[in-house]
Design a protein around this motif. Structure first.
Motif, PDB file in Angstrom:
ATOM      1  N   ILE A 140       0.835  -1.202   0.000  1.00 54.35           N
ATOM      2  CA  ILE A 140       0.000   0.000   0.000  1.00 54.35           C
ATOM      3  C   ILE A 140       0.870   1.253   0.000  1.00 54.35           C
ATOM      4  O   ILE A 140       0.595   2.223  -0.718  1.00 54.35           O
ATOM      5  N   LYS A 141       1.943   1.226   0.781  1.00 50.83           N
ATOM      6  CA  LYS A 141       2.845   2.385   0.824  1.00 50.83           C
ATOM      7  C   LYS A 141       3.494   2.625  -0.534  1.00 50.83           C
ATOM      8  O   LYS A 141       3.674   3.776  -0.960  1.00 50.83           O
TER       9      LYS A 141
ATOM     10  N   ASP B 121       3.080   6.078  -2.400  1.00 48.97           N
ATOM     11  CA  ASP B 121       4.227   6.914  -2.742  1.00 48.97           C
ATOM     12  C   ASP B 121       4.186   7.330  -4.205  1.00 48.97           C
ATOM     13  O   ASP B 121       4.559   8.457  -4.562  1.00 48.97           O
ATOM     14  N   SER B 122       3.741   6.408  -5.075  1.00 45.40           N
ATOM     15  CA  SER B 122       3.684   6.701  -6.506  1.00 45.40           C
ATOM     16  C   SER B 122       2.433   7.480  -6.887  1.00 45.40           C
ATOM     17  O   SER B 122       2.470   8.327  -7.786  1.00 45.40           O
ATOM     18  N   PHE B 123       1.316   7.182  -6.198  1.00 47.12           N
ATOM     19  CA  PHE B 123       0.038   7.827  -6.524  1.00 47.12           C
ATOM     20  C   PHE B 123      -0.616   8.314  -5.230  1.00 47.12           C
ATOM     21  O   PHE B 123      -1.572   7.701  -4.743  1.00 47.12           O
TER      22      PHE B 123
ATOM     23  N   ALA C  69      -4.493   7.395  -2.157  1.00 46.46           N
ATOM     24  CA  ALA C  69      -4.350   6.882  -0.792  1.00 46.46           C
ATOM     25  C   ALA C  69      -5.383   7.534   0.121  1.00 46.46           C
ATOM     26  O   ALA C  69      -5.478   8.771   0.188  1.00 46.46           O
ATOM     27  N   ARG C  70      -6.150   6.713   0.809  1.00 51.49           N
ATOM     28  CA  ARG C  70      -7.189   7.213   1.707  1.00 51.49           C
ATOM     29  C   ARG C  70      -7.159   6.419   3.007  1.00 51.49           C
ATOM     30  O   ARG C  70      -7.542   5.246   3.032  1.00 51.49           O
ATOM     31  N   ASP C  71      -6.656   7.055   4.093  1.00 45.63           N
ATOM     32  CA  ASP C  71      -6.673   6.421   5.421  1.00 45.63           C
ATOM     33  C   ASP C  71      -6.035   5.039   5.409  1.00 45.63           C
ATOM     34  O   ASP C  71      -6.580   4.066   5.949  1.00 45.63           O
ATOM     35  N   GLY C  72      -4.877   4.935   4.778  1.00 46.01           N
ATOM     36  CA  GLY C  72      -4.161   3.669   4.755  1.00 46.01           C
ATOM     37  C   GLY C  72      -4.697   2.658   3.778  1.00 46.01           C
ATOM     38  O   GLY C  72      -4.299   1.490   3.801  1.00 46.01           O
ATOM     39  N   LYS C  73      -5.613   3.069   2.906  1.00 43.35           N
ATOM     40  CA  LYS C  73      -6.177   2.174   1.904  1.00 43.35           C
ATOM     41  C   LYS C  73      -6.048   2.817   0.527  1.00 43.35           C
ATOM     42  O   LYS C  73      -5.764   4.000   0.403  1.00 43.35           O
ATOM     43  N   ILE C  74      -6.255   2.005  -0.508  1.00 43.00           N
ATOM     44  CA  ILE C  74      -6.118   2.479  -1.879  1.00 43.00           C
ATOM     45  C   ILE C  74      -7.490   2.594  -2.526  1.00 43.00           C
ATOM     46  O   ILE C  74      -8.283   1.636  -2.520  1.00 43.00           O
ATOM     47  N   ASP C  75      -7.782   3.770  -3.090  1.00 39.25           N
ATOM     48  CA  ASP C  75      -9.017   3.984  -3.841  1.00 39.25           C
ATOM     49  C   ASP C  75      -8.736   3.607  -5.299  1.00 39.25           C
ATOM     50  O   ASP C  75      -8.114   4.358  -6.043  1.00 39.25           O
TER      51      ASP C  75
ATOM     52  N   LEU D 299      -6.039   7.607 -12.904  1.00 40.05           N
ATOM     53  CA  LEU D 299      -4.671   8.093 -13.033  1.00 40.05           C
ATOM     54  C   LEU D 299      -3.896   7.307 -14.086  1.00 40.05           C
ATOM     55  O   LEU D 299      -3.066   7.856 -14.812  1.00 40.05           O
ATOM     56  N   ILE D 300      -4.174   5.997 -14.163  1.00 40.37           N
ATOM     57  CA  ILE D 300      -3.479   5.148 -15.133  1.00 40.37           C
ATOM     58  C   ILE D 300      -4.089   5.300 -16.515  1.00 40.37           C
ATOM     59  O   ILE D 300      -3.405   5.212 -17.540  1.00 40.37           O
ATOM     60  N   GLY D 301      -5.389   5.540 -16.579  1.00 46.57           N
ATOM     61  CA  GLY D 301      -6.062   5.809 -17.842  1.00 46.57           C
ATOM     62  C   GLY D 301      -6.096   4.622 -18.768  1.00 46.57           C
ATOM     63  O   GLY D 301      -6.524   3.518 -18.410  1.00 46.57           O
ATOM     64  N   GLU D 302      -5.631   4.823 -19.977  1.00 53.53           N
ATOM     65  CA  GLU D 302      -5.743   3.833 -21.041  1.00 53.53           C
ATOM     66  C   GLU D 302      -4.940   2.569 -20.765  1.00 53.53           C
ATOM     67  O   GLU D 302      -5.088   1.566 -21.447  1.00 53.53           O
TER      68      GLU D 302
END
Length: 648
Positions: A16-17, A21-23, A27-33, A40-43
């Protein structure tokens, strides 16, 4: 006073870190949205149904095994060790999946080289059975259930092997340094499956290559159709852009080719005309051009003059036009390394050719190395040599089945390590401990300081085996004894030769070689509240006289604290304060105090050590007032933000 937890490295938190760090936006409260991540990654997002996947039964479970935390520990066994107080080498008895998890907090991104020789899945060798693995396992009770044969009549023949290898390689990748690499011995049985899972775990772009070894010149008779004489070593980097796969020292035969010399040193002449693939003029037309030679001294130029009068074009003896290895820009930069010479072609001495000087040493005086070839057929790769090495140490070549020659591991280690910064070499299928022997030999030969970590499950030897007849009850006993004898032999050999051959620098002495090793044994945690197999709450903990398991020593607990705190690779020193034991790690930066009846005089003595972290046994305080005063005093004298005070 905060409490330590009993978990090792939390892989999920690490992952998760990495994403955070990359995006950071996702990052939301220690979790990934993941909805934000997809935007962000798109295509680049690929629908799972549309992508190539390598799937087998049990793969999802293997992934979960790799990321599941472990509360197990490593118990120190000084009586089985050698040079306990000084050595930096480690030998661990235990299931390698659990061991890799346990050491991850300390060795995350610290291992320079991994070499493993796993079961080849021949149908008769052993496959690790990971069904027992959980945080609540009593390892010593269940460990003899961890090995089983994998007959090729089994419907899960390949999947059993994949489920064994996948989680181990997954964790192994995270242990490698960014400039590290893994080397895996394998034969044809699982080569293709190994490449597929390594492509997935390490990345296909990080596959360095495949080395073929002439391992059995006489040929194996195990196949119905072919006599196999070879095996492989698969090589993957953690990051292909960061790794430096060095060449190896030139052989004596090649060094003899450097039979000419000028003011820059010894050199040999190599043809400038391109041989092999893409040699034609049409392949690289800009690298087909005339070179003009001064017939008096062989010097070369791109311009014809009265001095440079001999024209040479790249052409094969048949007259077909070729091209040079260098373009014109490189020619101008390094033309002092070129020389034109008359040659005999088709019975005539009128022809000329261009040669380049290949110097034995680089401009800074270091000897150049040779790029490692993908086929190793020298006699040292013959596995019979491994039997001979075992015989030289034990007087019996059959002590261990299918050992590897130290030559192979030494050559591989020379490609990736230099020992200048105490590179760590890990082998978690250590078997007869060839890797330890090879690392010690290499350190002795080039006066360096590589360290090894070996892991081996305590597989019992068969009663009819030669190992059992020699008194070895487990494979671990064989490996440990091999390291003891090999180390003694290395020092003895060096002592005998040191007056004849200058193997060491002026400051290096044979007796300073690290031929020791610390033995540890995988077991369940020594701390009762950390044992996931039992349920404790605050009420019944208050009724316990101690939080340590019966039979566990303060040294056991101290090493567990080092494991869980991530400093297992640091030196531990036992000291006394006020007549009580104190364990000091990494020049007193971590102080572990596990005594009863802790008082303020003890705390004042700890302050004198100037630690950055102190760990107490909570039940050692008479009451909460003493505990609070101890923490307040430490923070007051050592700095509120400079000291961490923990308890177990």
């Amino acid at each position: 006073m905060d409490k330590m937890d009993g978990n090792g490295l939390e892989i999920i938190e690490v992952n998760i870190k990495r994403l955070a760090d990359s995006f950071p936006e996702c990052a939301r409260d220690g979790k990934i949205d993941f909805d934000i991540l997809k935007k962000l990654i798109g295509e680049e997002v690929i629908a799972s149904d549309d992508s190539y996947k390598f799937v087998w039964t049990g793969k999802n479970t293997s992934i979960k095994q790799a990321i599941a935390p472990s509360t197990n520990t490593l118990l120190p066994i000084p009586e089985l060790s050698k040079n306990w107080d000084s050595t930096k080498n480690i030998y661990i008895e235990g299931d390698n999946l659990e061991v890799l998890k346990v050491i991850s907090k300390t060795y995350h991104c610290k291992i320079k080289m991994i070499y493993i020789d796993p079961p080849y899945n021949t149908g008769h060798d052993f496959i690790y059975n990971d069904n027992f693995v959980s945080s609540s396992s009593d390892y010593l009770t269940e460990s003899n259930q961890t090995l089983k044969t994998n007959p090729n009549s089994s419907g899960r023949f390949h999947t059993n092997w994949l489920n064994m290898m996948y989680p181990r390689l997954k964790i192994a990748r995270d242990l490698l340094r960014e400039d590290g690499a893994i080397f895996i011995s394998i034969d044809d049985n699982e080569l293709q499956n190994l490449l597929k899972i390594c492509d997935e775990i390490f990345g296909e772009n990080n596959r360095i290559g495949l080395i073929t070894l002439l391992s059995n010149p006489r040929g194996s008779q195990n196949s119905d159709h072919l006599s196999y004489v070879h095996e492989y070593v698969v090589i993957y980097a953690k990051d292909e852009d960061e790794v430096d796969i060095s060449g190896i020292s030139k052989s004596d035969d090649i060094v003899d080719e450097y039979n000419q010399e000028d003011e820059k040193g010894k050199y040999r002449l190599l043809g400038l005309r391109k041989r092999g693939g893409a040699w034609r003029k049409e392949d690289r037309p800009l690298m087909h051009y005339p070179i003009y030679v001064n017939p008096q001294n062989g010097k070369c130029s791109l311009t014809r003059t009265s001095e440079f009068s001999v024209e040479v074009i790249p052409a094969r003896p048949t007259g077909e036009l070729g091209r040079w290895c260098w373009g014109k820009a490189k020619f101008e930069l390094e033309k002092d390394k070129l020389i034109g010479k008359p040659i005999n072609r088709n019975g005539s001495d009128d022809a000329w050719d261009i040669f380049r000087k290949d110097y034995l040493t680089s401009e800074n005086g270091e000897e150049k190395t040779s790029k490692v070839k993908t086929i190793w057929e020298e006699k040292e790769t013959n596995y019979q040599n491994a039997k001979n090495e075992i015989k030289a140490l034990f007087g019996d070549s059959e002590i261990f089945d299918f050992p590897k020659p130290t030559y192979i591991v030494k050559k591989l280690a020379s490609m990736i390590t230099n020992g200048d910064n105490e590179d760590i070499v890990l082998d978690f299928f250590s078997g007869s401990a060839t890797t330890a022997d090879a690392v010690m030999q290499l350190n002795a030969l080039d006066s360096t300081n590589r360290r090894f970590i070996l892991v081996q499950i305590p597989e019992t030897t068969k009663e009819k085996s030669q190992a059992f007849k020699h008194g070895f009850k487990t494979i671990c006993e064989v490996g440990e004894e091999r390291i003891r004898r090999a180390g003694d032999k290395i020092v003895a050999d060096l002592e005998a030769e040191k007056e004849k051959i200058d193997l060491f620098s002026e400051t290096k002495d044979p007796s300073s070689c690290d031929i020791g090793f610390k033995v540890f044994r995988l077991d369940s945690t020594s701390i009762i509240p950390w044992d996931g197999s039992k349920q404790y709450d605050e009420s019944n903990l208050l009724n316990l006289n101690d939080v340590f398991k019966e039979g566990r020593t303060k040294l056991d607990v101290a090493y567990e604290v080092m494991l869980k705190y991530g400093v297992f690779d640091k030196q531990l020193e036992e000291k006394k304060i006020n007549g009580k034991d104190v364990f000091c790690v990494d020049n007193d930066s971590l102080v572990i105090f596990l005594e009863d009846e802790i008082n303020m005089d003890d705390v004042k003595e700890i302050i004198k050590l100037n630690p950055t972290t102190v760990v107490f046994k909570e039940s050692g305080f008479a009451d909460d007032n003493v505990k609070m005063n101890a923490e307040y005093t430490l923070r007051h004298y050592l700095g509120e933000d400079q000291i961490k005070v923990l308890c177990i």
